[in-house]
Structures are given as C-alpha cells and as structure tokens.
Design an enzyme around this catalytic site. Structure first.
Site: not given
Ligand code: GUN
Length: 297
Positions: A52, A96, A119
């Site tokens: 990412k 994460q 997200d």
C-alpha cells in the site's frame, strides 16, 4: 473462450485517471496523504502494508507509517490514531486488520475520524453505504464492482451469490450489489459457513463472488455454464518451492475456468484492485477535506 480478467490492467487504467485527480489537488496546494498503522508481526500483513505504501509513492500520495509493537498496550494504538486524526497531512487513515486479541477491533474502527476512514469500516460509513449514500466504499468490494464494469458484466437483474459474510468483504459486497445504482440491482444471496447445500446456491448464480478464506472451496462443479466468477481469496498453502508456500484463491481456478465465461485469477485479479481503490478513497478524502473538486474515475 473464457475471459480471464486482468486486475493489474484495470487497476493501472484507474490509477492513471487518479493521477490526473492528484494533479488537480496539487494545483490547489494539496498533497494527498495516507497513514498506515500496523500492530502486527504477521508476514502477510507486513507485506500488504508495504504494498500500500509503495502504491502511494508511485502515484504521488504521501505516506505516513506508524508501527506499534503487537505486545504494547491498546492505548498506544489509540494514541497513534488520535494523533493521525489531528494531523492535516493524513487525509486517510488505515489500521491494518487484524489487530492483536487484546485490542478491541470495533473500538479501533470507531476511533478513526469518519472523514479519514478510507477503508469505509467506521459505523457511520457502513451506515451510509447501507442507506445508499456511500462516502467511502470499502476497497475490495468497490474494486470488484469496477472489475465487473470493466468486463461489461451487467449486474442488473442478475442472481449474485456472495460466499462469505466478513465485515471487510462479504457484507459490503452484498450491500453494493443490492443498491439501486450502477453495479447494483442484483438479486443477492449471502452464503456462509452455516449455509446448507452451498453448491446448489452457487450453481444457481449468474455471478459468484468467493470471499471465504478457504483455499479452493469453490470448484467447477459448483459453477453454472457461462457464469462470472470473482475470486477474492488469497490463501497461503504449503508448496515445494523456495518460499515454502504458494498463493491460491478461494476458487479452484482450472476447473472453474472450464465453466465460467468470465473469471479472475489469483494473484493478479482482485488484489491489485483493492490497492487501487484505497488510492481512490485517499484522493476522495483529500478532495472532501479541502473542498477541491476532482473527477474521480
Ligand atoms: N486486512 C485485510 N484486508 C484489509 C483491508 O482491506 N483493510 C484493513 N485495514 N485491513 C485489512
């Protein structure tokens, strides 16, 4: 001929268009920034986070990284998120998952400023998605929608089966598919570990989206002729090679490909789209926070 979808090619096209959006932001004096927070020493999580960061760097998004010892008290993670919520350089924040067991993952999702929640997992953003007023669509299901559109797979009126009910993929995927919107209007069934006769459900589907975390759970015998098969799974299985493992999806590719008209490979299918849509959400976050109009792809 089965159409094997190339997630790298579709992702690259979207990234090119996002590059133009970043130029527009830069012209307005805004450099978009994404903060990643990792509280894990799991190899796969470390790899995902570094992929990412690398994708951000390649496209001109600043990346900020906080790493927290997995044995540290939960408060360290919350302090890190608080600092990023207050940091104007962080337009997007991604913690994460999974976090260690002693950290309440729902509390983590609630702690992120909903305007920085790239997200799309904060309850406010989940609610908006369900209500048909999405701010940040979760990256993997949004990437699947973009892949289907790129392959001219119309979802309207189709029978779609989502195998898996996770908060990250299965539930938001089903929610996107039922929306009265482009890439939606599908008659959608969600199957999971307690579903009776899974094969009967998948065999009746025009579109099967597998997101279970079980290697090669869905095989060709469970797919109808001409179906579209999207494989979200990335599973490490033991292999006799240098690494000692190989990646396989939730779909047994070779047998499913015999039946499907359209199918995604693993790797190189949904994976690159997830990262692309994270870049998309970060650009969108910067645009919303600074009130700069960009034409998102
Ligand atoms: N872990 C696995 N997938 C994801 C994702 O899409 N976002 C975050 N934050 N963690 C994950």
């Amino acid at each position: 001929m089965t159409h094997v979808l190339d997630g790298n090619a579709v992702g690259d096209r979207i990234r090119d268009e996002l590059s133009d959006c970043i130029d527009t932001l830069e012209d307005a004096g805004v450099t978009p920034g994404l903060a990643t927070v990792l509280m894990s020493d799991d190899g796969a999580s470390e790899t995902y986070v570094s992929m990412k960061q690398q994708a951000c760097e390649e496209i001109g998004i600043e990346s900020i990284h906080h790493e927290i010892d997995p044995d540290a008290p939960a408060a360290e993670l919350f302090d890190s998120v608080d600092a990023l919520n207050d940091d104007p350089a962080a337009n997007g924040i991604l913690v994460q998952m999974p976090v260690p067991d002693h950290v309440d993952n729902r509390e983590v999702l609630r702690s992120i400023d909903p305007l920085k929640d790239v997200d799309g997992f904060h309850p406010e953003n989940v609610g908006r998605l369900v209500a048909g007023d999405a701010r940040f669509k979760p990256c993997t299901p949004h990437g699947v929608q973009k892949l289907l559109a790129a392959a001219d797979v119309d979802t309207e009126g189709k029978d779609a089966v989502v195998v898996g009910r996770s908060d990250i993929v299965g539930k938001p995927m089903a929610n996107l598919l039922i929306q009265k919107d482009d890439g939606g209007n599908a008659t959608t069934t969600v199957c999971h570990s307690r579903t009776d006769d899974l094969a009967a459900k998948t065999r009746a589907a025009d579109i099967v989206i597998a997101a279970t975390g079980y290697p090669e759970l869905v095989d060709g015998s469970m797919i109808s002729e001409g179906a579209t098969v999207i494989d979200v799974g990335v599973n490490r299985v033991d292999a006799d090679n240098e690494k000692g493992y190989e990646l396989v999806g939730d779909v047994e590719f070779e047998s499913a490909k015999e039946k499907a008209d359209v199918i995604t490979p693993v790797p190189g299918g949904v994976g690159p789209m997830t990262i692309t849509m994270l870049l998309y959400n970060t650009v969108k976050a910067a645009s919303l926070q600074h009130d700069v109009d960009v034409s998102l792809p």
